[in-house]
Design a protein around this motif. Structure first.
Motif, short mmCIF file in Angstrom:
data_model
loop_
_atom_site.label_atom_id
_atom_site.label_comp_id
_atom_site.label_asym_id
_atom_site.label_seq_id
_atom_site.Cartn_x
_atom_site.Cartn_y
_atom_site.Cartn_z
N PRO A 482 0.85 -1.20 0.00
CA PRO A 482 0.00 0.00 0.00
C PRO A 482 0.88 1.24 0.00
O PRO A 482 2.05 1.19 0.40
N PRO A 483 0.36 2.38 -0.48
CA PRO A 483 1.17 3.61 -0.50
C PRO A 483 1.67 3.94 0.90
O PRO A 483 0.93 3.87 1.88
N MET A 484 2.93 4.33 0.96
CA MET A 484 3.52 4.67 2.25
C MET A 484 4.62 5.71 2.02
O MET A 484 5.27 5.71 0.96
N PRO A 485 4.82 6.63 2.97
CA PRO A 485 5.88 7.64 2.81
C PRO A 485 7.26 6.98 2.86
O PRO A 485 7.47 5.97 3.52
N PHE A 486 8.16 7.63 2.13
CA PHE A 486 9.53 7.14 2.13
C PHE A 486 10.16 7.41 3.49
O PHE A 486 9.99 8.48 4.07
N LYS A 487 10.89 6.42 4.00
CA LYS A 487 11.54 6.58 5.29
C LYS A 487 12.95 7.11 5.08
O LYS A 487 13.84 6.40 4.63
N MET A 488 13.12 8.41 5.39
CA MET A 488 14.46 8.99 5.32
C MET A 488 15.31 8.42 6.45
O MET A 488 14.81 8.08 7.52
N PRO A 489 16.60 8.29 6.21
CA PRO A 489 17.46 7.76 7.27
C PRO A 489 17.46 8.67 8.50
O PRO A 489 17.32 9.89 8.40
N VAL A 490 17.65 8.02 9.66
CA VAL A 490 17.59 8.72 10.94
C VAL A 490 18.86 8.42 11.71
O VAL A 490 19.34 7.28 11.72
N ARG A 491 19.38 9.44 12.36
CA ARG A 491 20.52 9.24 13.24
C ARG A 491 20.28 10.00 14.53
O ARG A 491 19.96 11.20 14.50
N ASN A 492 20.43 9.31 15.65
CA ASN A 492 20.21 9.92 16.97
C ASN A 492 18.85 10.57 17.05
O ASN A 492 18.67 11.63 17.65
N GLY A 493 17.88 9.92 16.41
CA GLY A 493 16.51 10.42 16.46
C GLY A 493 16.23 11.58 15.54
O GLY A 493 15.11 12.10 15.53
N VAL A 494 17.21 12.00 14.77
CA VAL A 494 17.03 13.14 13.86
C VAL A 494 17.04 12.63 12.43
O VAL A 494 17.93 11.88 12.02
N GLU A 495 16.08 13.03 11.64
CA GLU A 495 15.95 12.59 10.25
C GLU A 495 16.75 13.49 9.33
O GLU A 495 16.83 14.72 9.51
N VAL A 496 17.38 12.88 8.34
CA VAL A 496 18.13 13.65 7.34
C VAL A 496 17.16 14.54 6.55
O VAL A 496 16.10 14.09 6.12
N ASN A 497 17.54 15.82 6.37
CA ASN A 497 16.72 16.77 5.58
C ASN A 497 17.58 17.30 4.44
O ASN A 497 18.73 17.71 4.65
N LEU A 498 17.03 17.27 3.24
CA LEU A 498 17.78 17.69 2.06
C LEU A 498 17.20 18.99 1.52
O LEU A 498 16.22 19.01 0.76
N LYS A 499 17.81 20.11 1.93
CA LYS A 499 17.44 21.42 1.40
C LYS A 499 18.64 21.97 0.65
O LYS A 499 19.73 22.13 1.20
N ILE A 500 18.44 22.25 -0.65
CA ILE A 500 19.55 22.62 -1.51
C ILE A 500 20.12 23.97 -1.08
O ILE A 500 19.40 24.97 -1.00
N ALA A 501 21.43 23.96 -0.81
CA ALA A 501 22.08 25.20 -0.35
C ALA A 501 22.80 25.91 -1.48
O ALA A 501 23.04 27.12 -1.38
N SER A 502 23.16 25.19 -2.51
CA SER A 502 23.83 25.83 -3.65
C SER A 502 23.62 24.96 -4.88
O SER A 502 23.12 23.84 -4.79
N THR A 503 23.99 25.50 -6.00
CA THR A 503 23.79 24.79 -7.26
C THR A 503 24.51 23.44 -7.24
O THR A 503 25.65 23.34 -6.79
#
Length: 887
Positions: A482-503
């Motif tokens: 069934p459809p499910m959100p992608f599980k981003m990797p987690v370290r020490n309870g904090v999930e990786v976030n990908l926000k582009i900082a530069s080109t």
């Protein structure tokens, strides 16, 4: 109608015929008593012996009651031509039977626990069945009066003829003839009768039990003194164990009242061993045991059995009863009964019902096995045994049976059962059942090179630890999750976030190393996660995020401010070095901030509202007095124009406001990748493999990505839509269900190693990440049902370690597999082992063989396990027809 030969020897007054009875490995003397009008009762004697006699004495080789198929019958049954190849010396058997329905017997027999496992092969400890060559016609036997009779010992598996005919051993490049040592069975120049025994017949007899009591140690040899008689007065059926053997110098007499079992390792008959027929209900049993090779050494008379070919004392074998100049006086048969008789089978022969194998109390539950994989040629067994041997993995029979059989076995394919697949459980925790959920794309495994056939590896989500596999064809069916959100990797309870900082751009080093395009993006600092994902397609989606208010940086507690003190200008040194337009702006002295920002910002004059966009800032306040920034919207050649445009909207003395710049209108763009190499290397670098993997076009791939994913946007990760589910994939076998609880290894039906990578890719196109695998057996293929194969030379191991059969098949391994594909249920039966229900003899023999008499019938095989003791039901002295009871 097949024929059987029965060889018989009448043992009446054996002292007139026997000089030396060398070796009896097992003797069984059984007698039934019946009162006759004649003073001398009839007894059928059944004995296997090997005898050496001196010149002037008659050679007696007695196999009374034993039958042999003649050569014509042997050929009809597809067996070997030499009828009289072998008689098992480990089953040498003597019986005295009287025609009475009561069960009164004298039995000489081996201990069952000492029978060797004839068909279990261990290269370091091989046990073979020793057999003795007999001539087809006793009239052809020749022996020199000056030399001992020499009889060759031969192993039952294989026969010498088989070893010398390599064509019978398929797939073996060469076969070397085995060397057989010769063994002297006796010597004719020793052991006359003892002078001290001249009056032995009339000597009074003492108590045998008293003599036994006087020799307290059972390991000490029990001696019957010369010239003395001892009567066996044990009548309660007790067991007498004499491990030290018995030396019979005088006379040992067993009267009809004797009822005893004597266990010993050897008996030397130098004097007289006399036995009368036991009374009804009594039984005398000799049980010979021990594997030690015995040497006759009579310290009293300073004698040994002679010398062998190399000058040493000869051995008499193990479990020996040997007549060393003495006599046997055992109630025999009537004088006018024939000693040798040729038998003809009468009545209808029936195939013997299959006997389910047993060993150490463990037995098969049925006569059907199921293959759990393909059979293979066992070259090691073929070389060692001299017979073409294949090994077949079978479903566990629940019984380890290392023994086999020399009887011919027929295999019949009953088909492949269509049963639900049972998922295995954790080998350490039976409550945990295997679940197959993919954790990424599958690939060609290194096992492919080892096995020489395609092996696919698939990462699994953590499941039960199941190292073993399953060796039968199966069908894998994809189960779409069934459809499910992608599980981003987690370290020490904090999930990786990908926000582009530069080109983003091409990672040239990684591209060169991997030989395929690798891109990298600098992201806003996030939790460090240097690992990546498994090889599995993922979809990246751009998401607009409204920029947060800009906060001027702080250094040493002092926050920067931004007020111009002069016009901006081109920093040609930086421009020429970076090959990008770089400007610098003198500012009113403020906090020293050497770092910058890698994302676009807007400089705005709040009074006029005029603004200028910088693609990024190199130094906010170098020396606290100069700001260096990029204007990458301008080419290097037009960099002066960028400075002019800035000065046209920003005047000297203006205090500037700064804000983050994120272009709108680029949300929901998508980009497909094959794998994440590093989710967040050093907390700020995202490396990934785009699906457009060509390294020569990697720069263009990077531009395509940047056109869709702008600085300031978030990268959302998801699994691609994936296949529809319910698709199938055929598998030959599974090597590991869940190696370390997270790795599936299997052999696809498309087994070509050259196309294995494509096969793995085809599998992944149907079975995507997070998809489940449902396992089932394929629909039954009835084309092989009813196929038959033969193992005419028998079975080596019935069920080695419960789940492997080793057999001497008449087919090659490939032909056998064509008839019996993995998963086949196979019914086992005999095909050339018959039960004889009647025999035809001469009227003279029929007159002697009366109802109630037991006869020993042997088959055409070399295994004594195939012999049968049958009872005569009726005997017609006019026609010679004898009917036997049912087996």
């Amino acid at each position: 109608m097949s024929h059987i030969f029965l060889w018989m020897t009448l043992l009446f007054s054996l002292s007139n015929y026997l000089n030396l009875l060398h070796q009896i490995v097992e003797m069984k003397v059984s007698a039934r008593t019946e009162t006759f009008s004649r003073s001398f009762g009839f007894h059928l004697v059944r004995i296997y012996v090997i005898v050496c006699c001196c010149a002037g004495f008659q050679l007696v080789t007695s196999v009374n009651g034993e039958s042999f198929l003649d050569s014509d019958t042997r050929r009809e049954l597809g067996t070997e031509d030499n009828v009289f190849d072998t008689v098992s010396a480990s089953k040498i058997d003597t019986a005295v039977d009287a025609p009475s329905p009561e069960d009164t017997m004298i039995i000489l027999d081996d201990d069952d626990e000492d029978d060797p496992n004839l068909w279990s092969y261990d290269p370091s400890e091989e046990t073979t069945e020793m057999t003795t060559l007999f001539e087809e016609d006793m009239d052809t036997l020749q022996y020199d009066t000056e030399e001992s009779l020499i009889i060759e010992d031969m192993t039952a598996l294989p026969t010498l003829a088989e070893l010398e005919d390599p064509e019978t051993l398929e797939e073996l490049e060469s076969v070397e003839t085995l060397e057989y040592d010769r063994r002297k069975l006796g010597n004719c120049n020793l052991h006359g009768s003892l002078p001290c025994n001249e009056d032995l017949e009339s000597a009074p007899c003492s108590s045998f039990s008293s003599l036994v009591s006087s020799v307290a140690s059972t390991t000490e040899q029990l001696v019957i003194p010369c010239g003395e008689c001892f009567e066996v007065d044990i009548t309660d059926g007790s067991v007498l164990d004499r491990a030290g053997g018995i030396l019979l110098e005088g006379k040992l007499y067993f009267p009809p009242t004797s009822n005893v079992t004597i266990r010993t390792k050897f008996i030397w008959v130098v004097g007289l061993l006399k036995m009368d027929t036991p009374n009804e209900g009594n039984k005398v049993t000799f049980k010979m045991y021990g594997d030690e090779l015995q040497v006759y050494e009579n310290a009293i008379r300073n004698e040994t059995c002679g010398v062998d070919s190399e000058g040493g004392t000869c051995t008499m074998g193990s479990k020996v009863i040997a007549v060393m100049g003495g006599r046997l006086d055992i109630a025999g048969t009537e004088e006018d009964c024939p000693s040798w008789e040729k038998l003809t089978a009468s009545g209808q022969e029936t195939i013997r019902p299959f006997q389910r194998p047993c060993e150490d109390g463990e037995c098969w539950s049925e006569d059907v096995i199921q293959l759990r994989g393909s059979c293979r040629h066992s070259a090691g067994h073929s070389d060692a045994l001299g017979k073409y041997t294949i090994a077949c993995p079978i479903m566990s029979t629940g019984a380890h049976i290392g023994a086999g059989t020399s009887l011919g076995i027929q295999f019949e394919n009953l088909g492949q059962p269509v049963t639900p697949f049972e998922y295995p459980v954790d080998q350490n925790d039976p409550s945990k059942t295997l679940q197959l959920t993919l954790n990424g794309g599958c690939s060609r495994a290194g096992h492919t090179d080892h096995f020489g056939k395609c092996t696919v590896y698939c990462p699994l989500q953590s499941t039960a630890l199941v190292k073993h596999g399953h060796g039968v064809p199966m069908t894998f069916t994809s189960v779409k999750p069934p459809p499910m959100p992608f599980k981003m990797p987690v370290r020490n309870g904090v999930e990786v976030n990908l926000k582009i900082a530069s080109t983003c751009g091409q990672s040239q080093g990684h591209t060169n190393a991997w030989g395929r395009c690798v891109l990298s993006c600098k992201v806003d600092p996030t939790v460090g996660y240097g690992r990546g994902s498994s090889w599995s397609k993922m979809k990246l989606t751009s998401r607009y995020v409204a920029p947060a208010p800009f906060v001027f940086p702080v250094n040493n507690g002092q926050q920067m401010s931004l007020t111009t003190r002069s016009r901006t200008a081109v920093s040609w040194g930086h421009t020429n070095h970076h090959k990008r337009c770089v400007l610098y702006l003198p500012i009113v002295r403020t906090a020293t901030i050497r770092w910058g920002i890698s994302s676009p910002v807007i400089f705005t004059n709040p009074t006029t509202g005029h603004s200028f966009k910088a693609s990024r800032v190199m130094h906010w306040a170098w020396g606290g007095a100069n700001m260096f920034y990029y204007a990458e919207d301008y080419a290097v050649a037009n960099c002066q124009q960028a400075a002019d445009d800035f000065n046209s909207v920003i005047a000297v003395g203006d205090s500037l406001e700064v804000s983050h710049h994120v272009e709108e209108g680029y949300g929901t763009n998508t980009f497909e990748i094959d794998r994440a190499m590093h989710w967040a290397h050093a907390r700020k670098w995202f490396f990934f493999f785009p699906s457009e993997s060509d390294p020569t076009t990697c720069a263009a791939t990077s531009e395509d990505f940047n056109s869709k994913f702008k600085v300031g946007y978030n990268i959302d990760v998801s699994d691609p839509p994936g296949p529809p589910g319910g698709e199938t994939f055929e598998v030959d076998a599974v090597h590991h269900w869940a190696w370390k609880g997270k790795g599936l290894y299997f052999f696809p039906s498309e087994s070509d190693p050259a196309t294995c990578s494509q096969t793995a890719s085809d599998f992944s196109s149907k079975f995507a990440k997070n998809y489940g695998i449902e396992v089932s057996y394929p629909t039954e293929d009835t084309s092989s049902v009813g196929q038959v194969a033969l193992a005419s030379k028998g079975i080596h191991h019935w069920s080695w370690r419960t789940d492997h059969m080793f057999l001497f098949t008449d087919d090659t391994a490939s032909d056998f597999n064509a008839k019996f594909p993995p998963g086949s249920r196979i019914k086992l039966s005999y095909f050339d082992t018959f039960d004889v229900n009647g025999i035809q003899v001469t009227p003279a023999a029929a007159r002697c063989w009366k109802p109630g008499t037991e006869v020993l019938l042997t088959s055409h095989t070399r295994s004594y396990h195939d012999q049968q003791v049958r009872t005569i039901v009726s005997s017609d002295p006019n026609t010679g027809t004898i009917a036997l009871d049912e087996p």
